[in-house]
Design a protein around this motif. Structure first.
Motif, short mmCIF file in Angstrom:
data_model
loop_
_atom_site.label_atom_id
_atom_site.label_comp_id
_atom_site.label_asym_id
_atom_site.label_seq_id
_atom_site.Cartn_x
_atom_site.Cartn_y
_atom_site.Cartn_z
N ILE A 3 0.84 -1.19 0.00
CA ILE A 3 0.00 0.00 0.00
C ILE A 3 0.88 1.24 0.00
CG2 ILE A 3 -1.58 1.35 1.44
CD1 ILE A 3 -2.99 -1.30 2.11
N ARG A 4 1.94 1.23 0.81
CA ARG A 4 2.85 2.38 0.85
C ARG A 4 3.44 2.66 -0.54
NH1 ARG A 4 6.29 5.23 4.71
NH2 ARG A 4 8.05 6.12 3.55
N GLU A 5 3.90 1.62 -1.22
CA GLU A 5 4.50 1.80 -2.54
C GLU A 5 3.48 2.33 -3.55
OE1 GLU A 5 5.89 -2.21 -2.96
OE2 GLU A 5 7.97 -1.62 -2.66
N GLU A 6 2.25 1.80 -3.49
CA GLU A 6 1.21 2.25 -4.41
C GLU A 6 0.89 3.73 -4.21
OE1 GLU A 6 -2.33 -0.10 -5.17
OE2 GLU A 6 -1.32 -1.83 -4.28
N ILE A 7 0.70 4.13 -2.95
CA ILE A 7 0.37 5.53 -2.68
C ILE A 7 1.56 6.42 -3.00
CG2 ILE A 7 -0.23 7.18 -0.87
CD1 ILE A 7 -2.15 5.11 0.22
N GLU A 44 -7.57 -0.42 1.24
CA GLU A 44 -8.58 0.27 2.07
C GLU A 44 -8.16 1.69 2.42
OE1 GLU A 44 -11.62 -1.04 3.02
OE2 GLU A 44 -11.08 -2.63 1.61
N VAL A 45 -6.97 2.09 2.01
CA VAL A 45 -6.43 3.41 2.38
C VAL A 45 -6.75 4.41 1.28
CG1 VAL A 45 -4.35 4.72 2.92
CG2 VAL A 45 -4.57 2.36 3.72
#
Length: 79
Positions: A3-7, A44-45
């Motif tokens: 999720i961190r990498e995607e955002i 979900e973020v």
């Protein structure tokens, strides 16, 4: 991809073409395509640039690159 990498990729992509250094919160929001309404989402973020901007303080500026912006926001968001 986490999720961190995607955002992070979404933030960096949104700031493509922005002029650095960015000195103020107002200039940072203005650098996003839809201003404070620019939204990044992974899993979900979901976070808008306006919400992300609330995590920042004057001590975080100036930003020297889109990666610098993304890493600072993600660190402060606990991602």
């Amino acid at each position: 991809m986490s999720i961190r990498e995607e955002i992070k990729n979404q933030i960096v992509g949104a700031l493509e073409g922005a002029e650095f250094p960015i000195e103020t919160p107002e200039a940072l929001l203005g650098a996003f395509p839809q201003g404070s309404d620019t939204t990044c989402k992974a899993g979900e973020v979901e976070m808008t640039a306006g919400e992300a901007g609330e995590l920042l303080t004057g001590d975080d500026f100036p930003f020297i690159s889109a990666e610098n912006v993304a890493d600072t926001i993600l660190d402060k968001a606990g991602l």
